[in-house]
Enzyme design. Sequence first.
Site, PDB file in Angstrom:
ATOM      1  N   HIS A 145      68.024 -79.567  93.891  1.00 17.13           N
ATOM      2  CA  HIS A 145      68.986 -78.455  93.973  1.00 17.13           C
ATOM      3  C   HIS A 145      69.295 -78.247  95.458  1.00 17.13           C
ATOM      4  O   HIS A 145      68.446 -78.521  96.312  1.00 17.13           O
ATOM      5  CB  HIS A 145      68.303 -77.215  93.386  1.00 17.13           C
ATOM      6  N   ASP A 222      59.255 -77.324  93.638  1.00 14.77           N
ATOM      7  CA  ASP A 222      60.289 -76.413  93.144  1.00 14.77           C
ATOM      8  C   ASP A 222      60.144 -76.365  91.622  1.00 14.77           C
ATOM      9  O   ASP A 222      60.538 -77.308  90.921  1.00 14.77           O
ATOM     10  CB  ASP A 222      61.670 -76.940  93.563  1.00 14.77           C
ATOM     11  N   GLN A 225      62.750 -74.737  87.202  1.00 18.42           N
ATOM     12  CA  GLN A 225      63.130 -75.111  85.829  1.00 18.42           C
ATOM     13  C   GLN A 225      61.940 -75.537  84.975  1.00 18.42           C
ATOM     14  O   GLN A 225      62.111 -75.786  83.781  1.00 18.42           O
ATOM     15  CB  GLN A 225      64.147 -76.267  85.860  1.00 18.42           C
ATOM     16  N   LYS A 248      64.829 -66.961  85.668  1.00 21.93           N
ATOM     17  CA  LYS A 248      64.869 -68.126  84.770  1.00 21.93           C
ATOM     18  C   LYS A 248      63.669 -68.113  83.823  1.00 21.93           C
ATOM     19  O   LYS A 248      63.538 -68.958  82.951  1.00 21.93           O
ATOM     20  CB  LYS A 248      64.888 -69.422  85.585  1.00 21.93           C
ATOM     21  N   CYS A 386      74.907 -76.991  91.622  1.00 16.86           N
ATOM     22  CA  CYS A 386      74.237 -76.949  92.937  1.00 16.86           C
ATOM     23  C   CYS A 386      73.410 -78.214  93.156  1.00 16.86           C
ATOM     24  O   CYS A 386      72.315 -78.162  93.741  1.00 16.86           O
ATOM     25  CB  CYS A 386      73.359 -75.707  93.095  1.00 16.86           C
TER      26      CYS A 386
HETATM   27  N1  PMP Z   1      65.844 -75.103  92.145  1.00 15.72           N
HETATM   28  C1  PMP Z   1      66.270 -75.411  90.926  1.00 15.72           C
HETATM   29  C2  PMP Z   1      65.794 -76.665  90.277  1.00 15.72           C
HETATM   30  C3  PMP Z   1      67.148 -74.555  90.261  1.00 15.72           C
HETATM   31  O1  PMP Z   1      67.582 -74.864  89.046  1.00 15.72           O
HETATM   32  C4  PMP Z   1      67.571 -73.376  90.912  1.00 15.72           C
HETATM   33  C5  PMP Z   1      68.556 -72.421  90.232  1.00 15.72           C
HETATM   34  N2  PMP Z   1      69.629 -73.053  89.619  1.00 15.72           N
HETATM   35  C6  PMP Z   1      67.082 -73.092  92.174  1.00 15.72           C
HETATM   36  C7  PMP Z   1      66.208 -73.978  92.763  1.00 15.72           C
HETATM   37  C8  PMP Z   1      67.467 -71.856  92.911  1.00 15.72           C
HETATM   38  O2  PMP Z   1      66.991 -70.750  92.208  1.00 15.72           O
HETATM   39  P1  PMP Z   1      67.435 -69.259  92.601  1.00 15.72           P
HETATM   40  O3  PMP Z   1      68.936 -69.283  92.666  1.00 15.72           O
HETATM   41  O4  PMP Z   1      66.902 -68.434  91.503  1.00 15.72           O
HETATM   42  O5  PMP Z   1      66.830 -68.967  93.923  1.00 15.72           O
END
Ligand code: PMP
Length: 428
Positions: A145, A222, A225, A248, A386
């Site tokens: 991401h 990270d 997910q 999430k 993203c």
């Molecule tokens: N890493 C991953 C794999 C994600 O899916 C996301 C959110 N789409 C993020 C980081 C960022 O998370 P947040 O916007 O809640 O900070």
Amino acid sequence: MTTATNMTGAPGHAAAIPSDGLAALDPHRIRQDFPILDQQVNGKPLVYLDNAATTQKPRAVIDAISNYYLNNNANVHRGVHTLSQRATDDYEVGREAVRRFINAPDVNEVIYVRGTTEGLNLVAHSYGRKYFKAGDEVIITGMEHHSNIVPWQILRQEIGIRLRVVPFNDDGELLMDEYESLLNDRTRLVSVVHQSNALGTVNPIAAMAELAHARGIPVLVDAAQSVPHMPVDVQALGADFLTFSGHKLYGPTGIGALWGRSDLLNDMPPYQSGGEMIRSVTFEETIYNTLPHKFEAGTPDIAGAIGLGAAIEYLESIGMERIAAYEQALLRYGTEKLGDIEGVRLIGTAEDKGGILSFHMESAHPHDIGTILDAEGIAVRTGHHCAQPVMARYGVPATVRASLAFYNTTDDIDALVTAIDRVIEVFG
Ligand code: PMP
């Protein structure tokens, strides 16, 4: 904090999980815990398949947040008065829930952050700025991401570090030989996504950590997910840092957690500064507070932390193994159904993957598909998620992404398939 009641009909952790994953839990009972799901959108029953972007909140979470504001609202760690003590107790119950949920050794290693983005930035800006020098290398993967790419690029600009990227195959599986060959004496950190939000791939973190640790390199995970969809144990994974977002995980927005090994966190400088993170301040000198407060400057998201704790208690009442078994079965069902539609190209077909159905159709732009699905009451995400380098790897500008949660049903998948048939009628 009130303990989430088990309204799912699930027999609890001890009972065996049926081999037919779809029988692992009763999604219709679970849906009763999520009031938002019971509504019509554009005249059709809502089919919510955008869970990788954010999940819906069970009543237990909404009640915990309102209970805080209705009965206990006060600042934390500051007052001797009863409301402040109640607020502090519930805030810290949330922290202990996070510790338990990811099997962290020590509750003081759990730092509340705004979400995964802030967790990753905290490590980059505190750990990275202290320990990285020009020419040092950070390894990430090709399926990160943007929040696990851009902070390292900022350090590249500021310090002159190098970013090394592990490639993946057409199914979306990391090339482990390439990973191994990237590890070298200049590697200072491996920062890797556990489950890709764009592809669903679940990466072999334990194996990656073992290879990194053999060279004394720490691993940041990270888990945005993964934590919501499978049991995650920081010790079994061999992580050194791990971060995730509450929203999430069926909890509120604006709250998440960073867990880190205390020896690492203790040696790191504060990320932000001000109140709460200090033990004493004079104009000559400030002595920082101990963990976790050193990293929690200012008034935190108290209601968010309480809501996160309630979300975790709710998930524990069902059991993450059960949730994973159900979602895996639903993923198999969806993969088969979408795979049968001519013109639909599934992007992300790793052996080990979570409930993400990302796809592309030559005949229609993802945003047009998303608009048609919305008219049918179906919420999916369209775009680059993203993760623009992932789109580039597959030569597509964007995908349509249906992402699953344990309140989704086979009926939801069937509705998606019918709506895609409608897209084919319109666009050919
Ligand atoms: N890493 C991953 C794999 C994600 O899916 C996301 C959110 N789409 C993020 C980081 C960022 O998370 P947040 O916007 O809640 O900070």
